[in-house]
Write a protein that holds these residues in place. Sequence first.
Motif, PDB file in Angstrom:
ATOM      1  N   SER A  88       0.853  -1.183   0.000  1.00 14.68           N
ATOM      2  CA  SER A  88       0.000   0.000   0.000  1.00 14.68           C
ATOM      3  C   SER A  88       0.890   1.234   0.000  1.00 14.68           C
ATOM      4  O   SER A  88       2.066   1.170   0.344  1.00 14.68           O
ATOM      5  CB  SER A  88      -0.922   0.001   1.212  1.00 14.68           C
ATOM      6  N   ASP A  89       0.327   2.337  -0.434  1.00 14.35           N
ATOM      7  CA  ASP A  89       1.033   3.617  -0.462  1.00 14.35           C
ATOM      8  C   ASP A  89       2.358   3.548  -1.210  1.00 14.35           C
ATOM      9  O   ASP A  89       3.384   4.006  -0.724  1.00 14.35           O
ATOM     10  CB  ASP A  89       1.283   4.136   0.968  1.00 14.35           C
ATOM     11  N   SER A 127       4.299   4.558  -4.785  1.00 13.39           N
ATOM     12  CA  SER A 127       4.192   5.425  -5.942  1.00 13.39           C
ATOM     13  C   SER A 127       5.564   5.529  -6.597  1.00 13.39           C
ATOM     14  O   SER A 127       6.563   5.762  -5.907  1.00 13.39           O
ATOM     15  CB  SER A 127       3.710   6.807  -5.504  1.00 13.39           C
ATOM     16  N   GLY A 182      -5.841   1.786  -6.334  1.00 18.32           N
ATOM     17  CA  GLY A 182      -4.799   2.555  -6.993  1.00 18.32           C
ATOM     18  C   GLY A 182      -4.917   2.498  -8.501  1.00 18.32           C
ATOM     19  O   GLY A 182      -5.880   1.965  -9.049  1.00 18.32           O
ATOM     20  N   LYS A 211       5.189  -1.188   5.529  1.00 19.63           N
ATOM     21  CA  LYS A 211       5.055  -0.132   6.540  1.00 19.63           C
ATOM     22  C   LYS A 211       4.217  -0.684   7.695  1.00 19.63           C
ATOM     23  O   LYS A 211       3.112  -1.141   7.494  1.00 19.63           O
ATOM     24  CB  LYS A 211       4.388   1.097   5.932  1.00 19.63           C
TER      25      LYS A 211
END
Length: 178
Positions: A4-5, A7, A42, A177
Amino acid sequence: PVLSDISFSIKGGEKIVMTGFNGIGKSTLLKTLISQIPSLSGSFRFSEQVKIGYFEQELAWADIEKTPIQIVSDAYPSLTIKDVRKRLAGCGISGKHAMQEIGTLSGGEQAKVKMCLLMMKPCNFLIMDEPTNHLDALAKESLKTALEEFEGTVLLVSHEEAFYREWTQKVINIEKKI
């Protein structure tokens, strides 16, 4: 979701490596990018000019009883057997191994057949999931040279820094994370 997160962007002609712990989702991300599996969230997009070539780390075959000659001939029926043998030989597949059932070949020999198929596909963006896993030192060196000379873009998942350190421009380190 495993990742996740995350980019990132890749410019045409860049050579990028993606690293991270086993099981963190690198292969899943690559399979999402090639639309083999749907994205859970996403978005991503490729330029219209991109023609993807994909090397999957799993050594899965539709028919493990087919020989490398049959596999390449089936994928490219317009090639003569002589041309098929020549292409396989160029990827390090001996005449003996070219006529052996794919399921009986070593992981390295199977990976070379996959490389042969990939090399025959016109592409300008290579997405490679741990292509060195089953290769010996000589085959790794040949692959490294081929990727260095490849004029297109490369997105490579690898845990072997010695393999990619000298020729990649960017490392994307994927970490969970907590």
